[in-house]
Design a protein around this motif. Structure first.
Motif, PDB file in Angstrom:
ATOM      1  N   ALA A   1       1.861   1.728  -3.480  1.00 19.34           N
ATOM      2  CA  ALA A   1       0.709   2.176  -4.271  1.00 19.34           C
ATOM      3  C   ALA A   1       0.466   3.665  -4.055  1.00 19.34           C
ATOM      4  CB  ALA A   1      -0.529   1.373  -3.879  1.00 19.34           C
ATOM      5  N   ARG A   2       0.570   4.065  -2.781  1.00 15.22           N
ATOM      6  CA  ARG A   2       0.333   5.486  -2.523  1.00 15.22           C
ATOM      7  C   ARG A   2       1.401   6.355  -3.165  1.00 15.22           C
ATOM      8  NH1 ARG A   2      -3.988   5.431   1.051  1.00 15.22           N
ATOM      9  NH2 ARG A   2      -3.839   3.619   2.351  1.00 15.22           N
TER      10      ARG A   2
ATOM     11  N   THR B   1     -13.214  -2.010  -3.248  1.00 15.15           N
ATOM     12  CA  THR B   1     -12.487  -3.099  -3.881  1.00 15.15           C
ATOM     13  C   THR B   1     -13.119  -4.443  -3.573  1.00 15.15           C
ATOM     14  OG1 THR B   1     -11.053  -3.264  -1.983  1.00 15.15           O
ATOM     15  CG2 THR B   1     -10.319  -1.879  -3.776  1.00 15.15           C
ATOM     16  N   LEU B   2     -13.603  -4.606  -2.354  1.00 14.86           N
ATOM     17  CA  LEU B   2     -14.200  -5.887  -1.982  1.00 14.86           C
ATOM     18  C   LEU B   2     -15.507  -5.638  -1.274  1.00 14.86           C
ATOM     19  CD1 LEU B   2     -11.399  -8.004  -0.301  1.00 14.86           C
ATOM     20  CD2 LEU B   2     -12.476  -8.432  -2.467  1.00 14.86           C
TER      21      LEU B   2
ATOM     22  N   TYR C   1      -6.894   5.939 -12.742  1.00 17.35           N
ATOM     23  CA  TYR C   1      -6.486   7.300 -12.402  1.00 17.35           C
ATOM     24  C   TYR C   1      -5.484   7.807 -13.425  1.00 17.35           C
ATOM     25  CZ  TYR C   1      -4.730  11.030  -9.305  1.00 17.35           C
ATOM     26  OH  TYR C   1      -4.354  12.213  -8.750  1.00 17.35           O
TER      27      TYR C   1
ATOM     28  N   ARG D   1      -7.123   8.678 -16.603  1.00 15.66           N
ATOM     29  CA  ARG D   1      -7.849   9.942 -16.573  1.00 15.66           C
ATOM     30  C   ARG D   1      -6.906  11.115 -16.716  1.00 15.66           C
ATOM     31  NH1 ARG D   1     -10.552  10.085 -11.281  1.00 15.66           N
ATOM     32  NH2 ARG D   1      -9.707   8.049 -10.828  1.00 15.66           N
TER      33      ARG D   1
ATOM     34  N   ASP E   1      -4.206  -1.717   6.104  1.00 16.93           N
ATOM     35  CA  ASP E   1      -4.223  -0.406   5.447  1.00 16.93           C
ATOM     36  C   ASP E   1      -5.442  -0.157   4.614  1.00 16.93           C
ATOM     37  OD1 ASP E   1      -0.719  -0.448   4.830  1.00 16.93           O
ATOM     38  OD2 ASP E   1      -1.894   0.440   6.446  1.00 16.93           O
TER      39      ASP E   1
ATOM     40  N   ARG F   1     -17.725  -0.341  -7.669  1.00 16.82           N
ATOM     41  CA  ARG F   1     -16.339  -0.140  -8.057  1.00 16.82           C
ATOM     42  C   ARG F   1     -16.031   1.341  -8.260  1.00 16.82           C
ATOM     43  NH1 ARG F   1     -12.771  -4.236  -9.802  1.00 16.82           N
ATOM     44  NH2 ARG F   1     -13.045  -5.708  -8.103  1.00 16.82           N
TER      45      ARG F   1
ATOM     46  N   ILE G   1       0.471   6.869  -6.665  1.00 13.24           N
ATOM     47  CA  ILE G   1      -0.635   7.821  -6.756  1.00 13.24           C
ATOM     48  C   ILE G   1      -0.133   9.251  -6.593  1.00 13.24           C
ATOM     49  CG2 ILE G   1      -2.671   8.633  -5.581  1.00 13.24           C
ATOM     50  CD1 ILE G   1      -3.573   5.942  -5.203  1.00 13.24           C
TER      51      ILE G   1
ATOM     52  N   GLY H   1      -9.955  13.016  -9.572  1.00 14.24           N
ATOM     53  CA  GLY H   1      -9.691  12.796  -8.161  1.00 14.24           C
ATOM     54  C   GLY H   1      -8.811  11.591  -7.962  1.00 14.24           C
TER      55      GLY H   1
ATOM     56  N   PHE I   1      -7.725   0.625  -9.926  1.00 15.51           N
ATOM     57  CA  PHE I   1      -8.056   2.020  -9.645  1.00 15.51           C
ATOM     58  C   PHE I   1      -6.920   2.940 -10.047  1.00 15.51           C
ATOM     59  CE2 PHE I   1     -11.909   1.038  -8.153  1.00 15.51           C
ATOM     60  CZ  PHE I   1     -12.082   0.692  -6.830  1.00 15.51           C
ATOM     61  N   ILE I   2      -5.703   2.518  -9.688  1.00 18.37           N
ATOM     62  CA  ILE I   2      -4.567   3.388  -9.980  1.00 18.37           C
ATOM     63  C   ILE I   2      -4.419   3.553 -11.491  1.00 18.37           C
ATOM     64  CG2 ILE I   2      -2.112   3.728  -9.705  1.00 18.37           C
ATOM     65  CD1 ILE I   2      -2.185   2.191  -7.200  1.00 18.37           C
TER      66      ILE I   2
ATOM     67  N   TRP J   1      -9.530   3.782  -1.820  1.00 21.75           N
ATOM     68  CA  TRP J   1     -10.172   2.476  -1.829  1.00 21.75           C
ATOM     69  C   TRP J   1     -10.667   2.086  -0.457  1.00 21.75           C
ATOM     70  CZ3 TRP J   1      -5.114   3.112  -3.726  1.00 21.75           C
ATOM     71  CH2 TRP J   1      -4.114   2.866  -2.788  1.00 21.75           C
TER      72      TRP J   1
ATOM     73  N   GLU K   1      -7.639 -10.229  -4.366  1.00 23.51           N
ATOM     74  CA  GLU K   1      -8.696  -9.491  -5.073  1.00 23.51           C
ATOM     75  C   GLU K   1      -8.584  -8.006  -4.788  1.00 23.51           C
ATOM     76  OE1 GLU K   1     -12.349 -12.238  -4.564  1.00 23.51           O
ATOM     77  OE2 GLU K   1     -13.085 -10.193  -4.911  1.00 23.51           O
ATOM     78  N   HIS K   2      -8.396  -7.724  -3.504  1.00 24.13           N
ATOM     79  CA  HIS K   2      -8.309  -6.321  -3.092  1.00 24.13           C
ATOM     80  C   HIS K   2      -7.178  -5.626  -3.818  1.00 24.13           C
ATOM     81  CE1 HIS K   2      -8.008  -2.847  -0.486  1.00 24.13           C
ATOM     82  NE2 HIS K   2      -6.753  -3.142  -0.267  1.00 24.13           N
TER      83      HIS K   2
ATOM     84  N   SER L   1       0.828  -1.210   0.000  1.00 25.59           N
ATOM     85  CA  SER L   1       0.000   0.000   0.000  1.00 25.59           C
ATOM     86  C   SER L   1       0.856   1.252   0.000  1.00 25.59           C
ATOM     87  CB  SER L   1      -0.949  -0.004   1.185  1.00 25.59           C
ATOM     88  OG  SER L   1      -0.203  -0.156   2.350  1.00 25.59           O
TER      89      SER L   1
ATOM     90  N   LEU M   1      -6.413  14.115 -19.714  1.00 23.23           N
ATOM     91  CA  LEU M   1      -6.192  15.563 -19.616  1.00 23.23           C
ATOM     92  C   LEU M   1      -5.193  16.001 -20.670  1.00 23.23           C
ATOM     93  CD1 LEU M   1      -5.620  16.588 -15.904  1.00 23.23           C
ATOM     94  CD2 LEU M   1      -7.393  17.393 -17.408  1.00 23.23           C
TER      95      LEU M   1
ATOM     96  N   ARG N   1      -0.553  15.430 -12.677  1.00 24.14           N
ATOM     97  CA  ARG N   1      -1.817  16.093 -12.931  1.00 24.14           C
ATOM     98  C   ARG N   1      -1.742  17.573 -12.576  1.00 24.14           C
ATOM     99  NH1 ARG N   1      -6.382  15.273  -8.728  1.00 24.14           N
ATOM    100  NH2 ARG N   1      -4.687  16.222  -7.602  1.00 24.14           N
TER     101      ARG N   1
ATOM    102  N   SER O   1     -13.466  14.146 -11.896  1.00 23.77           N
ATOM    103  CA  SER O   1     -12.854  13.247 -12.859  1.00 23.77           C
ATOM    104  C   SER O   1     -11.368  13.070 -12.640  1.00 23.77           C
ATOM    105  CB  SER O   1     -13.103  13.761 -14.271  1.00 23.77           C
ATOM    106  OG  SER O   1     -12.425  14.986 -14.419  1.00 23.77           O
TER     107      SER O   1
ATOM    108  N   PRO P   1      -7.728   8.098  -6.488  1.00 22.39           N
ATOM    109  CA  PRO P   1      -8.542   6.961  -6.065  1.00 22.39           C
ATOM    110  C   PRO P   1      -8.389   6.717  -4.570  1.00 22.39           C
ATOM    111  CG  PRO P   1      -6.591   6.202  -7.182  1.00 22.39           C
ATOM    112  CD  PRO P   1      -6.593   7.680  -7.314  1.00 22.39           C
TER     113      PRO P   1
ATOM    114  N   ALA Q   1      -7.895  -4.981  -7.430  1.00 17.66           N
ATOM    115  CA  ALA Q   1      -8.816  -3.856  -7.583  1.00 17.66           C
ATOM    116  C   ALA Q   1      -8.096  -2.529  -7.366  1.00 17.66           C
ATOM    117  CB  ALA Q   1      -9.970  -3.998  -6.608  1.00 17.66           C
ATOM    118  N   VAL Q   2      -7.234  -2.485  -6.348  1.00 13.29           N
ATOM    119  CA  VAL Q   2      -6.509  -1.238  -6.078  1.00 13.29           C
ATOM    120  C   VAL Q   2      -5.678  -0.847  -7.291  1.00 13.29           C
ATOM    121  CG1 VAL Q   2      -4.632  -0.281  -4.746  1.00 13.29           C
ATOM    122  CG2 VAL Q   2      -6.452  -1.465  -3.587  1.00 13.29           C
TER     123      VAL Q   2
END
Lengths: 335, 607
Positions: free
Chosen positions: A53-54, B65-66, A141, A144, B79, B60, A57, B33, A137-138, B37, A129-130, A50, A148, A64, B31, B35, A133-134
């Motif tokens: 991951a942060r 995520t879950l 992001y 997106r 976390d 989602r 981000i 922002g 998301f990244i 989780w 899975e978590h 994590s 721009l 951005r 748009s 993420p 999914a994370v």
């Protein structure tokens, strides 16, 4: 309408604390509790995943912010390019584009890396899975933010294309007799008739670079009194024409760039679809191969069965013939 | 202009849920922002509430995520903030305390579907203290969302424990007072939550001497208690609630199921009601068993397994929204039309392929090319839309085909027509006995339904001899006679009340031959199925509402204690369509179709 009872909860915590103290129950309540809490939290694995991951981000966030900061300049300055070169030259814009692209590439590589590493040590299905999914998301992001960037780019390109279309509606600049002094640059520039031919990129820039110092020397070199009014006029017209030519060349190049960008976008979409289909086609291929194998085996089996059948028949026939011969023999023997 | 749009309880609920999922901060779509989780933990109640409103994709999008059930095995995920959405029951609280002790997640946002009591809150506080996790519990909320919204203007109380508040539970003869109290409390609690979410205090009207009156009294008491405490009142809340309904309080009409037992048994002809009646449909999800058709499978081959498919019929599905109240033949035609327009669009996209081959040197071609690249880009980007459309068309084709099969097999159109005639007291062309004795018209249940409707709607009970005849015919057809027992009792009971309301006049025009000719072109060959045209009629519930609603356009909420169904809902929707500026919400304590209702009636009749 939801009611926030967090304060009520905290109040209950206090009540329970005091009650426990009063009852002498030391279940981690009181002063030790808070220390315990701090102590207990630190050895918990902070999660390599994590924190990385942060990090990714925050990188994307920086990109951005950078894009948004310069966005106004990027788009705005374009409306007054001709009179002054705006607050941002094209080289600066190209620089921004390049930087952004490199950044995006590194970010997506980092995400890929995280993805491969994420599943290594962990055995729990839910955590896997978590994490997937994370990472999704990244990636989203990142997409997106890239949007721009590509929007900016597309606006820039579109303006050029529109300008080119508008300029087509203006009457073609009429040919003028060239002055000897400016003939050098003029001879270098392509003829006005071939306005439509897409010129190479360095050409207009070289000429632009050349005209610039020359214009500069013009201003400094000769005094105004020495130029006759006709000459002035002719030089002005010459200038206008040249500027028009340079602009059109410029525009053509930008237009081509615009088209290429569009084509590449389309290409991207198509590649995506083709890749998707590839996976499906692979699986179909596997199935078909399996099916052919099965059919072959089936054929073999059928052949064997026929053979066995035939062999069986032969034996029966033989047996019957033997029986009849033996009967005949017995009959002959008896008589 | 504020008032009426927000009577839409579905969207209000969605907003509330999204807000909850966003750590109880209003959710703004940004748009660019970052993420964030989180993990969502719910119990079965929470699942029933969330699933009709938010799809997995939308979850989602909110950063979840879950999503896991509270009482499942959950592994620690470091976390990650966890959002809980549960009912404050003993087991749930115990499990939450266990989670706190096992330190499964980083921070906890607890949301209780209905209000949690002080003592249970202290239990959690205790566990949090013991686990030194007090700071981890970031927020605790009472969500007051203890009801299930199925449509924009329809809600149901609950799904998990619906036997508790079913028609049978309320009307059984051996019910004790305490049990009745519990049932009433459950209903009132949910209704209260509903009005808190809506942000309005209703004017309550109910019919006397029924369970509905008990509910009304309790609800009134609860609302008054809450309003009295002006500081903590739930109805002078932030932003939306304040003042909006101060001049236009909604009208709550509490109706008991017993005023109209015929409608739940009625065979129906509109799409949504048919799907509910004939297929397995609840919480906006329909489960179809796809039979593998009438193919000749070679002897000795393994029989093909019937695969089950389930579809979600959501507000996003435009076709469903448009046609859920239409008569079935119209639906069939519309599916055809949609299919055709989809094919036209597909051809358009294919045509653009040929333009790609155009490569010219001259200016005209180049500009055309750039236009076409634009067209192509737009066509490609509209592909997902097209695919979605195709998926919907497939979905509705399958559903409608399944429904049609049932209609044909059970001759439901005949039943529908006949029942309409019975309920509107026009002359019957075929005798009831004939239909009941007809062996291939419908299942025994259908016949039972028909007979019960007839029994309920006749002014005078049939003579003993006739009754015996009918009973014999019914038993021959394989029906269970228990529901009849109960209906007899019920009829005797309500005889003192006003005469069973007539159901208004209606004419059905079987269009026979003409419709057959018209429909042979369509995929749904409805041969032999009459194309019945519905004339507007008002069911008793609608008529009660009509009487109560004055000229002012208050939003109105009709709640049926004891169970409701889609036929009534559709009737209300149709009624309100004619009137401008009025809004109606329909709610019931449980939603059953005729099969389930007959089961309850037979259980009641057994005692």
């Amino acid at each position: 309408m939801a009611v926030d009872i967090t304060l009520l909860f905290r109040a209950s915590v206090k009540t329970v604390k005091t009650r426990n103290k009063a009852l002498g129950v030391a279940l981690g309540g009181g002063v030790d509790g808070s220390r315990d809490e701090l102590f207990r939290r630190s050895p918990r694995p902070k999660g390599d995943f994590s924190s990385r991951a942060r990090e990714v981000i925050s990188h994307i966030g920086k990109l951005r912010d950078f894009l948004l900061e310069h966005r106004k300049d990027y788009i705005n300055a374009y409306s007054n390019t001709m009179s002054e070169y705006g607050r941002m030259t094209d080289t600066e814009r190209d620089q921004i584009d390049q930087d952004a692209q490199i950044f995006m590439r590194t970010c997506s590589e980092a995400i890929q890396q995280l993805r491969t590493e994420a599943h290594k040590e962990i055995h729990s299905q839910q955590v896997k899975e978590h994490r997937t999914a994370v990472l999704d998301f990244i990636e989203d992001y990142l997409k997106r933010v890239c949007k721009l960037y590509s929007e900016q780019r597309a606006i820039r390109v579109k303006r050029v294309v529109d300008k080119k279309r508008l300029s087509k509606l203006e009457p073609e600049p009429n040919t003028k007799t060239r002055e000897s002094t400016s003939s050098e640059k003029v001879s270098q520039s392509p003829s006005k008739d071939s306005e439509e031919n897409p010129a190479t990129e360095e050409h207009p820039e070289k000429i632009l670079a050349e005209t610039q110092p020359e214009l500069g020397t013009w201003g400094d070199g000769k005094g105004e009194d020495e130029l006759s009014p006709e000459e002035i006029q002719m030089f002005e017209q010459e200038n206008q024409r040249l500027i028009g030519e340079m602009n059109s060349l410029f525009d053509e190049v930008r237009q081509i760039e615009g088209r290429v960008v569009e084509i590449s976008r389309l290409q991207e979409i198509f590649t995506e679809k083709v890749l998707q289909q590839e996976a499906e086609i692979d699986s179909i291929h596997q199935l078909v191969v399996g099916a052919t194998e099965n059919i072959k085996e089936g054929n073999e089996d059928i052949r064997e069965a026929i053979k066995n059948n035939a062999g069986f028949r032969v034996w029966i026939l033989f047996f019957l013939v033997m029986c009849s011969f033996s009967l005949l023999f017995l009959d002959w023997y008896d008589s | 202009l504020l008032g009426f749009k927000s009577v839409n309880s579905c969207s209000k609920k969605q907003v509330a849920l999204k807000r909850m999922l966003n750590f109880n901060v209003p959710h703004i779509k940004n748009s660019t922002g970052e993420p964030v989780w989180k993990v969502l933990i719910y119990d079965r109640f929470g699942q029933d509430i969330i699933s009709p409103l938010l799809s997995v994709k939308e979850l989602r999008d909110m950063g979840i995520t879950l999503h896991l059930l509270l009482h499942s095995d959950r592994d620690p995920i470091p976390d990650v903030p966890a959002v809980y959405f549960v009912m404050p029951t003993e087991e749930n609280i115990d499990r939450m305390c266990q989670d706190l002790r096992n330190q499964l997640y980083e921070s906890y946002y607890l949301n209780f579907i209905s209000a949690i009591s002080r003592s249970k809150l202290e239990d959690i506080a205790n566990a949090a203290l013991a686990a030194s996790a007090v700071t981890q519990v970031a927020k605790v909320f009472d969500q007051y969302l203890n009801f299930i919204t199925l449509e924009d203007d329809m809600f149901v109380l609950c799904n998990q424990n619906k036997e508790l508040v079913s028609y049978r539970a309320i009307n059984r003869p051996d019910i004790t007072d305490t049990e009745m109290e519990t049932v009433m409390d459950t209903i009132v609690d949910s209704l209260f939550c509903f009005f808190v979410t809506l942000g309005a205090v209703p004017i309550i009207r109910c019919s006397r001497g029924t369970a509905a009156e008990m509910v009304a009294v309790k609800l009134d008491k609860k609302l008054r208690e809450n309003l009295r405490d002006a500081r903590n009142s739930l109805f002078t809340g932030d932003t939306l609630g304040a003042g909006q309904f101060s001049f236009q309080r909604p009208l709550l009409v509490l109706v008991d199921r017993n005023i109209d037992l015929a409608t739940p048994l009625h065979h129906t002809w509109t799409y949504q009601a048919l799907v509910h009646d004939v297929l397995d449909f609840h919480l906006n999800r329909v489960n179809l068993e796809e039979s593998s058709g009438v193919e000749n499978s070679p002897a000795g081959a393994r029989p093909k397994r019937k695969n089950k498919k389930s579809y979600d019929l959501t507000p996003v599905d435009k076709f469903w929204q448009k046609h859920k109240g239409s008569p079935f033949p119209e639906v069939a035609e519309s599916v055809q039309q949609e299919l055709e327009s989809y094919r036209a669009q597909e051809d358009e996209v294919k045509r653009l392929k040929s333009i790609m081959g155009l490569e010219g040197e001259d200016e005209g071609a180049i500009s055309m090319l750039s236009d076409n690249t634009a067209k192509l880009t737009s066509a490609v980007s509209s592909l997902p839309e097209l695919l979605e459309k195709k998926r919907l068309i497939d979905l509705h084709t399958n559903v409608a085909t399944a429904v049609l099969e049932h209609i044909k097999a059970r001759k439901l159109d005949v039943y529908f027509e006949y029942e309409e005639k019975i309920m509107s007291k026009t002359t019957l062309d075929k005798s009831l006995l004939d239909i009941i004795s007809d062996p291939d018209a419908g299942t025994p249940e259908d016949k039972m339904r028909l007979f019960l409707i007839y029994y309920i709607s006749t002014q005078q009970a049939p003579s003993e001899a006739d009754l015996e005849q009918y009973k014999k015919a019914l038993t021959d057809a394989g029906c269970n006679l228990n529901p009849l027992q109960y209906i007899k009792q019920w009829k005797a009971f309500t005889k003192m009340a006003s005469a069973p309301a007539s159901y208004g006049s209606t004419t059905t025009k079987p269009m026979g031959l003409l419709s057959r000719v018209m429909n042979t072109g369509s995929q749904f060959v409805m041969e032999g199925v009459k194309n019945l045209v519905l004339k507007q009629q008002n069911l008793p519930v609608t008529r009660i509402l009509d009487n109560l609603m004055e000229m002012k356009s208050n939003p109105a909420i009709v709640f049926v204690v004891g169970g409701g169904n889609y036929i009534e809902y559709q009737n209300l929707v149709d009624y309100i369509k004619g009137k401008q500026g009025k809004h109606i919400l329909y709610g019931c304590s449980e939603l059953f179709n005729a099969t389930q209702f007959i089961k309850q009636l037979s259980q009641l009749g057994q005692k």
